[in-house]
Design a protein around this motif. Sequence first.
Motif, PDB file in Angstrom:
ATOM      1  N   PRO A  23       0.811  -1.230   0.000  1.00 65.55           N
ATOM      2  CA  PRO A  23       0.000   0.000   0.000  1.00 65.55           C
ATOM      3  C   PRO A  23       0.841   1.275   0.000  1.00 65.55           C
ATOM      4  O   PRO A  23       0.469   2.251  -0.657  1.00 65.55           O
ATOM      5  CB  PRO A  23      -0.835  -0.122   1.282  1.00 65.55           C
ATOM      6  N   ASP A  24       1.988   1.272   0.685  1.00 64.54           N
ATOM      7  CA  ASP A  24       2.819   2.482   0.722  1.00 64.54           C
ATOM      8  C   ASP A  24       3.561   2.719  -0.596  1.00 64.54           C
ATOM      9  O   ASP A  24       4.201   3.756  -0.769  1.00 64.54           O
ATOM     10  CB  ASP A  24       3.803   2.437   1.898  1.00 64.54           C
ATOM     11  N   GLN A  25       3.466   1.794  -1.545  1.00 59.78           N
ATOM     12  CA  GLN A  25       4.122   1.940  -2.846  1.00 59.78           C
ATOM     13  C   GLN A  25       3.135   2.275  -3.966  1.00 59.78           C
ATOM     14  O   GLN A  25       3.557   2.573  -5.086  1.00 59.78           O
ATOM     15  CB  GLN A  25       4.841   0.635  -3.209  1.00 59.78           C
ATOM     16  N   GLU A  26       1.859   2.226  -3.675  1.00 61.48           N
ATOM     17  CA  GLU A  26       0.858   2.407  -4.725  1.00 61.48           C
ATOM     18  C   GLU A  26       0.965   3.754  -5.429  1.00 61.48           C
ATOM     19  O   GLU A  26       0.620   3.862  -6.611  1.00 61.48           O
ATOM     20  CB  GLU A  26      -0.542   2.190  -4.164  1.00 61.48           C
ATOM     21  N   HIS A  27       1.447   4.776  -4.743  1.00 61.05           N
ATOM     22  CA  HIS A  27       1.592   6.094  -5.363  1.00 61.05           C
ATOM     23  C   HIS A  27       2.717   6.112  -6.401  1.00 61.05           C
ATOM     24  O   HIS A  27       2.759   6.986  -7.256  1.00 61.05           O
ATOM     25  CB  HIS A  27       1.889   7.156  -4.286  1.00 61.05           C
ATOM     26  N   ALA A  28       3.612   5.134  -6.338  1.00 60.87           N
ATOM     27  CA  ALA A  28       4.827   5.162  -7.151  1.00 60.87           C
ATOM     28  C   ALA A  28       4.744   4.330  -8.429  1.00 60.87           C
ATOM     29  O   ALA A  28       5.610   4.454  -9.290  1.00 60.87           O
ATOM     30  CB  ALA A  28       6.018   4.691  -6.313  1.00 60.87           C
ATOM     31  N   VAL A  29       3.725   3.487  -8.574  1.00 62.18           N
ATOM     32  CA  VAL A  29       3.620   2.653  -9.773  1.00 62.18           C
ATOM     33  C   VAL A  29       2.148   2.428 -10.109  1.00 62.18           C
ATOM     34  O   VAL A  29       1.325   2.210  -9.225  1.00 62.18           O
ATOM     35  CB  VAL A  29       4.376   1.309  -9.601  1.00 62.18           C
ATOM     36  N   SER A  30       1.843   2.513 -11.384  1.00 61.66           N
ATOM     37  CA  SER A  30       0.464   2.302 -11.829  1.00 61.66           C
ATOM     38  C   SER A  30       0.079   0.839 -11.674  1.00 61.66           C
ATOM     39  O   SER A  30       0.933  -0.047 -11.756  1.00 61.66           O
ATOM     40  CB  SER A  30       0.324   2.706 -13.295  1.00 61.66           C
ATOM     41  N   PRO A  31      -1.195   0.571 -11.490  1.00 58.17           N
ATOM     42  CA  PRO A  31      -1.637  -0.819 -11.399  1.00 58.17           C
ATOM     43  C   PRO A  31      -1.438  -1.537 -12.744  1.00 58.17           C
ATOM     44  O   PRO A  31      -1.405  -0.905 -13.809  1.00 58.17           O
ATOM     45  CB  PRO A  31      -3.104  -0.710 -11.025  1.00 58.17           C
ATOM     46  N   VAL A  32      -1.355  -2.840 -12.680  1.00 56.50           N
ATOM     47  CA  VAL A  32      -1.111  -3.664 -13.869  1.00 56.50           C
ATOM     48  C   VAL A  32      -2.169  -3.412 -14.939  1.00 56.50           C
ATOM     49  O   VAL A  32      -1.845  -3.312 -16.132  1.00 56.50           O
ATOM     50  CB  VAL A  32      -1.034  -5.154 -13.490  1.00 56.50           C
ATOM     51  N   VAL A 117      14.960   3.904 -17.135  1.00 58.90           N
ATOM     52  CA  VAL A 117      13.862   3.726 -16.197  1.00 58.90           C
ATOM     53  C   VAL A 117      13.574   5.088 -15.583  1.00 58.90           C
ATOM     54  O   VAL A 117      14.448   5.964 -15.562  1.00 58.90           O
ATOM     55  CB  VAL A 117      14.211   2.679 -15.102  1.00 58.90           C
ATOM     56  N   SER A 118      12.363   5.286 -15.116  1.00 61.80           N
ATOM     57  CA  SER A 118      12.054   6.503 -14.357  1.00 61.80           C
ATOM     58  C   SER A 118      11.318   6.085 -13.098  1.00 61.80           C
ATOM     59  O   SER A 118      10.676   5.039 -13.064  1.00 61.80           O
ATOM     60  CB  SER A 118      11.226   7.492 -15.185  1.00 61.80           C
ATOM     61  N   TRP A 119      11.458   6.907 -12.055  1.00 60.75           N
ATOM     62  CA  TRP A 119      10.818   6.578 -10.788  1.00 60.75           C
ATOM     63  C   TRP A 119      10.395   7.835 -10.053  1.00 60.75           C
ATOM     64  O   TRP A 119      10.960   8.903 -10.235  1.00 60.75           O
ATOM     65  CB  TRP A 119      11.735   5.736  -9.899  1.00 60.75           C
ATOM     66  N   HIS A 120       9.377   7.654  -9.217  1.00 58.73           N
ATOM     67  CA  HIS A 120       8.928   8.732  -8.347  1.00 58.73           C
ATOM     68  C   HIS A 120       9.956   8.894  -7.234  1.00 58.73           C
ATOM     69  O   HIS A 120      10.275   7.927  -6.543  1.00 58.73           O
ATOM     70  CB  HIS A 120       7.563   8.408  -7.721  1.00 58.73           C
ATOM     71  N   PRO A 121      10.467  10.101  -7.043  1.00 57.93           N
ATOM     72  CA  PRO A 121      11.392  10.314  -5.934  1.00 57.93           C
ATOM     73  C   PRO A 121      10.632  10.356  -4.608  1.00 57.93           C
ATOM     74  O   PRO A 121       9.419  10.542  -4.587  1.00 57.93           O
ATOM     75  CB  PRO A 121      12.008  11.681  -6.258  1.00 57.93           C
ATOM     76  N   GLY A 122      11.339  10.142  -3.538  1.00 56.63           N
ATOM     77  CA  GLY A 122      10.723  10.290  -2.223  1.00 56.63           C
ATOM     78  C   GLY A 122      10.602   8.999  -1.456  1.00 56.63           C
ATOM     79  O   GLY A 122      11.026   7.936  -1.908  1.00 56.63           O
ATOM     80  N   PRO A 123      10.002   9.107  -0.269  1.00 58.71           N
ATOM     81  CA  PRO A 123       9.868   7.950   0.609  1.00 58.71           C
ATOM     82  C   PRO A 123       9.086   6.809  -0.049  1.00 58.71           C
ATOM     83  O   PRO A 123       8.147   7.048  -0.802  1.00 58.71           O
ATOM     84  CB  PRO A 123       9.103   8.481   1.824  1.00 58.71           C
ATOM     85  N   HIS A 124       9.491   5.597   0.223  1.00 56.84           N
ATOM     86  CA  HIS A 124       8.840   4.372  -0.259  1.00 56.84           C
ATOM     87  C   HIS A 124       8.926   4.206  -1.767  1.00 56.84           C
ATOM     88  O   HIS A 124       8.262   3.343  -2.335  1.00 56.84           O
ATOM     89  CB  HIS A 124       7.381   4.292   0.193  1.00 56.84           C
ATOM     90  N   GLY A 125       9.743   5.049  -2.420  1.00 56.23           N
ATOM     91  CA  GLY A 125       9.950   4.908  -3.857  1.00 56.23           C
ATOM     92  C   GLY A 125      11.088   3.936  -4.137  1.00 56.23           C
ATOM     93  O   GLY A 125      11.803   3.507  -3.226  1.00 56.23           O
ATOM     94  N   PRO A 126      11.295   3.598  -5.391  1.00 54.40           N
ATOM     95  CA  PRO A 126      12.277   2.573  -5.755  1.00 54.40           C
ATOM     96  C   PRO A 126      13.685   3.095  -6.064  1.00 54.40           C
ATOM     97  O   PRO A 126      14.514   2.344  -6.575  1.00 54.40           O
ATOM     98  CB  PRO A 126      11.650   1.951  -7.006  1.00 54.40           C
TER      99      PRO A 126
END
Length: 152
Positions: A23-32, A117-126
């Motif tokens: 749940p804490d990662q849902e903001h960082a990746v779109s659902p399948v 690759v690109s990623w959301h910066p911040g807490p709980h991000g990859p």
Amino acid sequence: MSPRLEDITPQNFETAVGIRVRPDQEHAVSPVVQSLAEAYVHPAGVAWPRLITDEGRAVGFLMAFFDIDWHGDGSLRRSGLWRLNIAAGEQGRGYGRFAVDAVAAEIRRRGGDECYVSWHPGPHGPEEFYLRLGFRTNGETSGGQTVGVLPL
């Protein structure tokens, strides 16, 4: 561990769209399901969605992109990892590394020498995950996300 990649088929579609990150990662990746919709609307060969399984068990999902027009003007073409969703209960077992290695191998097979690759910066991000695998930021952002590149 013997992970493998499988094409998304009518038989495994429901399994694929059922993969959920923590749940804490849902903001960082779109659902399948969103990834599969995006794959559908892009020209054939651009998106490469795959289910990650291990001994018949679905553990994650990845989607790569190949030879996309990065700026939309024909000036730069890139390939890389578009999405990575490792199921919440399967994280920390090497499946993310397997996914990145599989995408890198496919890019090399197609003649490429860099994986983006690109990623959301911040807490709980990859970010730490990608940096540990050898990706380096290149000073770019894309849609508010940090862009990283892995030389192959």
